[in-house]
Design a protein around this motif. Structure first.
Motif, PDB file in Angstrom:
ATOM      1  N   ASP A  49       0.870  -1.173   0.000  1.00 32.88           N
ATOM      2  CA  ASP A  49       0.000   0.000   0.000  1.00 32.88           C
ATOM      3  C   ASP A  49       0.904   1.219   0.000  1.00 32.88           C
ATOM      4  OD1 ASP A  49      -3.103  -0.380   0.472  1.00 32.88           O
ATOM      5  OD2 ASP A  49      -2.076  -2.026   1.479  1.00 32.88           O
ATOM      6  N   SER A  51       0.915   5.532  -0.494  1.00 36.34           N
ATOM      7  CA  SER A  51      -0.007   6.660  -0.461  1.00 36.34           C
ATOM      8  C   SER A  51       0.729   7.985  -0.550  1.00 36.34           C
ATOM      9  CB  SER A  51      -0.833   6.632   0.828  1.00 36.34           C
ATOM     10  OG  SER A  51      -0.002   6.822   1.960  1.00 36.34           O
ATOM     11  N   SER A  69       4.353   7.623   1.060  1.00 34.37           N
ATOM     12  CA  SER A  69       4.673   6.663   2.114  1.00 34.37           C
ATOM     13  C   SER A  69       4.350   5.245   1.713  1.00 34.37           C
ATOM     14  CB  SER A  69       3.901   7.013   3.400  1.00 34.37           C
ATOM     15  OG  SER A  69       4.260   8.291   3.868  1.00 34.37           O
ATOM     16  N   ASP A  71       2.820   2.276   3.203  1.00 35.31           N
ATOM     17  CA  ASP A  71       1.955   2.027   4.361  1.00 35.31           C
ATOM     18  C   ASP A  71       1.990   0.579   4.813  1.00 35.31           C
ATOM     19  OD1 ASP A  71       1.188   4.696   4.335  1.00 35.31           O
ATOM     20  OD2 ASP A  71      -0.428   4.313   2.909  1.00 35.31           O
ATOM     21  N   SER A  72       2.181  -0.330   3.870  1.00 28.90           N
ATOM     22  CA  SER A  72       2.281  -1.742   4.241  1.00 28.90           C
ATOM     23  C   SER A  72       3.112  -2.479   3.203  1.00 28.90           C
ATOM     24  CB  SER A  72       0.892  -2.381   4.350  1.00 28.90           C
ATOM     25  OG  SER A  72       0.256  -2.446   3.089  1.00 28.90           O
ATOM     26  N   PRO A 154       6.659  -0.092   7.494  1.00 30.77           N
ATOM     27  CA  PRO A 154       6.163   1.085   6.776  1.00 30.77           C
ATOM     28  C   PRO A 154       6.995   2.318   7.086  1.00 30.77           C
ATOM     29  CG  PRO A 154       4.797   0.630   8.692  1.00 30.77           C
ATOM     30  CD  PRO A 154       5.785  -0.504   8.611  1.00 30.77           C
TER      31      PRO A 154
END
Length: 522
Positions: A49, A51, A69, A71-72, A154
């Motif tokens: 993920d 973003s 970023s 995120d995962s 992350p």
């Protein structure tokens, strides 16, 4: 159709990715799968993920930083991030790009290579398209020394630094989004150089999935971009596995911090004291603003050209004071008047009485005032195969209210509508005027919002409508219900007494429900 020309990026990144060097991934020449047909978008598991952040409450004429970023990252503890190639688009008339920096996750030598260029094609000089950046980072630089750092997230990958334009006609939210022109855009490789990840889906800053067929200039990488060789495990595998989330910058618009022309912020606009403050600014600079610098800057935009603190503003302010010009009303973007027509009647749903409206029809029309415009004056003319109809009143007690505005006695197509309140505040209007064919709820406007926003519900026929707003915990904060005719129903919600956060609005009619997500800022 753009094709990738930043060969320097592909070759440099390809040394690390093994497979990329020498491959042409443009949509004009897609990759061909080696052994099996590529899976459809959505069939691959979500591995990452990524973003672009949403930055709230930024002031115009100031710098702002936005993060990209990770995120995962779900490849396991033994596999990390090897590199990325991002293509990001933004409105260059609203945001002036300053620089890009390695984010905290890859900084301090964790990634050995990081660079950025304007436009999709690298160093393209003056031919670079406006508002587009390519950002490339790699863990290894192929210099013979093995990088001991392991990056799995992350965390922040990139920090983008912008200057926010002082143009006071800007929308209150400035989107920044991932963009795709060919297969290699917005890709990520693992640190073993065995898997190259492409976008699986992308979402806007409200959390709604972007569909290719809804955005003519927006397209995720096609299935034809995929390539895999299951017979050779060392070969890089391409797969749709990244969820991208777009973001942007929410700016503090003028409405909450100024009254146009009230330079000394004494709640009396366009008086001699305001002219003195603006005059002092041209001599002494920002030292002339001793009350609220940002509010006084915003108040200086007197002539409505979007440029604050200009000599033209001083000239216009003096003209207002001596009676040679009228003060300009502030735009009210949070109020939306929704017009619709069935070819014989023009209707409106409006959150506030309309002081005047200009209708433009393609073809000849013979309009007459209907009940919702009772007591108004009407003038119209037919020129160059279009009929222009002005509905107005010089009487403060007269206005256009929700309901039937015009009866049309001949066939003509409504092309545009302009509307304003009696006080001169401009009302936003819709662009499509045909009655809705399906029930639904449009995204509120503005969003994110500070204080007041407008929600539009599409009603294809008359029915009982229930609208409920809940906070993120599910607690109901307000509800409306009633019987409405066919059309676009605007609902104005004032939330200044509520805390900032995410709110869910659900509309129910015709035994159907639809929900949108709204962001309240402070």
């Amino acid at each position: 159709m753009y094709t990738r020309k930043h060969s320097g990026y592909l070759v440099t990144l390809g040394v690390v990715l093994l497979l990329l060097a020498g491959l042409n991934c443009s949509k004009d020449s897609p990759l061909t799968p080696v052994e099996k047909a590529p899976p459809k978008i959505g069939s691959s598991p979500t591995v990452l993920d990524i973003s672009i952040g949403i930055v709230l409450n930024q002031l115009q004429g100031h710098n702002a930083s936005v993060s990209i970023s990770l995120d995962s990252f779900s490849l396991g503890d033994s596999i990390g991030l090897g590199g990325f190639d991002f293509l990001v688009a933004y409105d260059a008339s609203a945001l002036i790009f300053i620089s890009a920096e390695p984010g905290a996750l890859i900084d301090n030598g964790k990634f050995e290579y990081f660079t950025y260029r304007f436009g999709p094609n690298g160093n393209c000089g003056d031919s670079c398209p406006s508002g587009m950046l390519r950002i490339v980072g790699m863990r290894e630089y192929n210099n013979g020394v093995i990088n001991p750092n392991h990056v799995a997230g992350p965390g922040e990958l990139v920090k983008l630094n912008f200057f926010i334009s002082n143009d006071r006609t800007l929308e209150c939210f400035l989107p920044i989004q991932f963009y795709w022109l060919d297969c290699g855009d917005n890709t990520v490789v693992n640190d073993q150089n065995t898997r190259l990840f492409l976008a699986k889906a992308a979402f806007d800053y409200n959390g709604y999935e972007l569909k290719t067929d809804h955005f003519s200039d927006y397209s995720l990488p096609a299935d034809s971009c995929l390539a895999s060789d299951t017979a050779n495990p060392s070969q890089t595998v391409w797969e749709h596995s990244i969820i991208y989330h777009n973001g942007g910058i929410q700016i503090i618009c003028d409405d909450p911090i100024d009254a146009r022309g009230d330079m000394n912020l004494n709640h009396i606009p366009n008086e001699i004291g305001d002219a003195m403050v603006l005059t002092n600014y041209f001599i002494n600079g920002y030292a002339a603003f001793t009350i609220n610098v940002e509010g006084q800057i915003a108040a200086s935009e007197v002539n409505g050209d979007g440029i604050a603190l200009s000599v033209a503003d001083l000239v216009y302010l003096i003209r207002i004071i001596v009676g040679d010009a009228l003060p300009l009303a502030k735009i009210s973007p949070d109020m939306v008047a929704q017009f619709s027509t069935d070819g014989q009647v023009v209707r409106v749903n409006t959150p506030t009485p309309i002081g005047a409206a200009l209708f433009v029809f393609d073809g000849q029309a013979y309009p007459a005032l209907a009940d919702a415009a009772n007591g108004m004056e009407i003038k119209y003319g037919f020129v160059n195969n279009e009929t222009r109809v002005l509905v107005y009143s010089m009487d403060r007690g007269r206005a256009i209210n929700s309901g039937d505005v015009l009866n049309i006695s001949d066939s003509a197509t409504l092309r545009s509508v302009e509307a304003a309140t009696y006080e001169g505040a401009i009302l936003a209007t819709n662009r499509s005027f045909q009655l809705p064919t399906e029930f639904g709820i449009q995204q509120n406007y503005p969003n994110p919002f500070n204080g007041t926003t407008t929600i539009i519900v599409a009603m294809p026929a008359s029915d009982t409508l229930n609208v409920t707003i809940r906070d993120i915990t599910g607690r109901q904060v307000i509800a409306w219900d009633g019987v409405f005719e066919a059309g676009y129903i605007p609902i104005v919600w004032g939330a200044s007494n509520l805390p900032a956060g995410i709110y869910l609005c659900t509309a129910t009619a015709f035994e159907k429900s639809a929900t949108i997500q709204m962001i309240l800022t402070k």
